[in-house]
Design a protein around this motif. Structure first.
Motif, PDB file in Angstrom:
ATOM      1  N   LEU A   1       0.834  -1.208   0.000  1.00  0.00           N
ATOM      2  CA  LEU A   1       0.000   0.000   0.000  1.00  0.00           C
ATOM      3  C   LEU A   1       0.864   1.252   0.000  1.00  0.00           C
ATOM      4  O   LEU A   1       0.627   2.180  -0.764  1.00  0.00           O
ATOM      5  N   ARG A   2       1.893   1.268   0.857  1.00  0.00           N
ATOM      6  CA  ARG A   2       2.794   2.410   0.909  1.00  0.00           C
ATOM      7  C   ARG A   2       3.602   2.508  -0.395  1.00  0.00           C
ATOM      8  O   ARG A   2       3.847   3.593  -0.896  1.00  0.00           O
ATOM      9  N   ASN A   3       4.001   1.362  -0.930  1.00  0.00           N
ATOM     10  CA  ASN A   3       4.776   1.353  -2.176  1.00  0.00           C
ATOM     11  C   ASN A   3       3.967   1.920  -3.346  1.00  0.00           C
ATOM     12  O   ASN A   3       4.502   2.610  -4.201  1.00  0.00           O
ATOM     13  N   ILE A   4       2.692   1.627  -3.388  1.00  0.00           N
ATOM     14  CA  ILE A   4       1.834   2.101  -4.481  1.00  0.00           C
ATOM     15  C   ILE A   4       1.360   3.536  -4.259  1.00  0.00           C
ATOM     16  O   ILE A   4       1.406   4.362  -5.170  1.00  0.00           O
ATOM     17  N   PHE A   5       0.912   3.840  -3.035  1.00  0.00           N
ATOM     18  CA  PHE A   5       0.235   5.117  -2.778  1.00  0.00           C
ATOM     19  C   PHE A   5       1.079   6.145  -2.026  1.00  0.00           C
ATOM     20  O   PHE A   5       0.659   7.286  -1.866  1.00  0.00           O
ATOM     21  N   GLY A   6       2.240   5.743  -1.519  1.00  0.00           N
ATOM     22  CA  GLY A   6       3.101   6.672  -0.811  1.00  0.00           C
ATOM     23  C   GLY A   6       2.643   6.938   0.609  1.00  0.00           C
ATOM     24  O   GLY A   6       1.770   6.244   1.140  1.00  0.00           O
ATOM     25  N   PRO A   7       3.189   7.965   1.243  1.00  0.00           N
ATOM     26  CA  PRO A   7       2.913   8.232   2.661  1.00  0.00           C
ATOM     27  C   PRO A   7       1.468   8.650   2.942  1.00  0.00           C
ATOM     28  O   PRO A   7       1.026   8.574   4.087  1.00  0.00           O
ATOM     29  N   GLN A   8       0.730   9.053   1.923  1.00  0.00           N
ATOM     30  CA  GLN A   8      -0.658   9.473   2.159  1.00  0.00           C
ATOM     31  C   GLN A   8      -1.503   8.350   2.751  1.00  0.00           C
ATOM     32  O   GLN A   8      -2.508   8.611   3.408  1.00  0.00           O
ATOM     33  N   VAL A   9      -1.098   7.108   2.522  1.00  0.00           N
ATOM     34  CA  VAL A   9      -1.857   5.977   3.042  1.00  0.00           C
ATOM     35  C   VAL A   9      -1.957   6.037   4.571  1.00  0.00           C
ATOM     36  O   VAL A   9      -2.941   5.602   5.151  1.00  0.00           O
ATOM     37  N   ILE A  10      -0.962   6.639   5.217  1.00  0.00           N
ATOM     38  CA  ILE A  10      -0.996   6.815   6.674  1.00  0.00           C
ATOM     39  C   ILE A  10      -1.353   8.251   7.047  1.00  0.00           C
ATOM     40  O   ILE A  10      -2.131   8.490   7.965  1.00  0.00           O
ATOM     41  N   GLU A  11      -0.823   9.216   6.336  1.00  0.00           N
ATOM     42  CA  GLU A  11      -1.000  10.626   6.695  1.00  0.00           C
ATOM     43  C   GLU A  11      -2.423  11.127   6.475  1.00  0.00           C
ATOM     44  O   GLU A  11      -2.900  11.982   7.212  1.00  0.00           O
ATOM     45  N   ASN A  12      -3.107  10.620   5.461  1.00  0.00           N
ATOM     46  CA  ASN A  12      -4.473  11.050   5.162  1.00  0.00           C
ATOM     47  C   ASN A  12      -5.450  10.099   5.845  1.00  0.00           C
ATOM     48  O   ASN A  12      -5.647   8.973   5.404  1.00  0.00           O
TER      49      ASN A  12
END
Length: 143
Positions: free
Chosen positions: A107-118
């Motif tokens: 998920l982080r590899n595909i979507f970047g840090p937004q997966v946690i930050e948003n």
């Protein structure tokens, strides 16, 4: 329960990625596989609030996780019944999201840090909410 069996159960929970949820509504059974992360006696997963397994899970439901194998003596898993609840409390939600993304790092590899930050990421991208399956009855199957 012996130490070896406890360790085997912990490894199953840690390494297994998919839990199957089963419900029955108006006499029609339904099952759905979901990615999960385990924390503090609960199995957490994301799902759409309008999905059949969420709509039918207002009372009780069943769930299972298992180690798949070509050898019958290696089949091992949990068959469970219990309830689910939606996780809405922000602190708990963020804690579980971090654990979930650590387990499913694609998920982080595909979507970047937004997966946690948003905090709205799963709702916006996958139209999903966070739920917890709370097992009340657990049967350990160890061939």
């Amino acid at each position: 329960m012996n130490t070896q069996l406890i360790q085997k159960a912990r490894q199953l929970i840690y390494y297994t990625r998919v839990m199957t949820i089963a419900v029955c509504q108006k006499g029609i059974p339904w099952s759905a596989p979901v990615y999960f992360v385990f924390n503090d006696h609960g199995f957490y997963f994301f799902s759409n609030e309008n999905s059949k397994h969420i709509q039918a899970a207002k009372d009780k439901l069943a769930a299972s996780i298992f180690h798949d194998s070509d050898r019958i003596e290696s089949i091992f898993g949990f068959q469970m019944s219990g309830t689910i609840s939606e996780i809405t409390e922000k602190k708990q939600y963020l804690k579980i999201v971090r654990l979930y993304v650590a387990k499913f790092d694609f998920l982080r590899n595909i979507f970047g840090p937004q997966v946690i930050e948003n905090q709205q990421f799963f709702s916006e991208i996958f139209k999903s909410r966070l739920y917890c399956f709370h097992p009340e009855l657990v049967f350990l199957s160890d061939n």
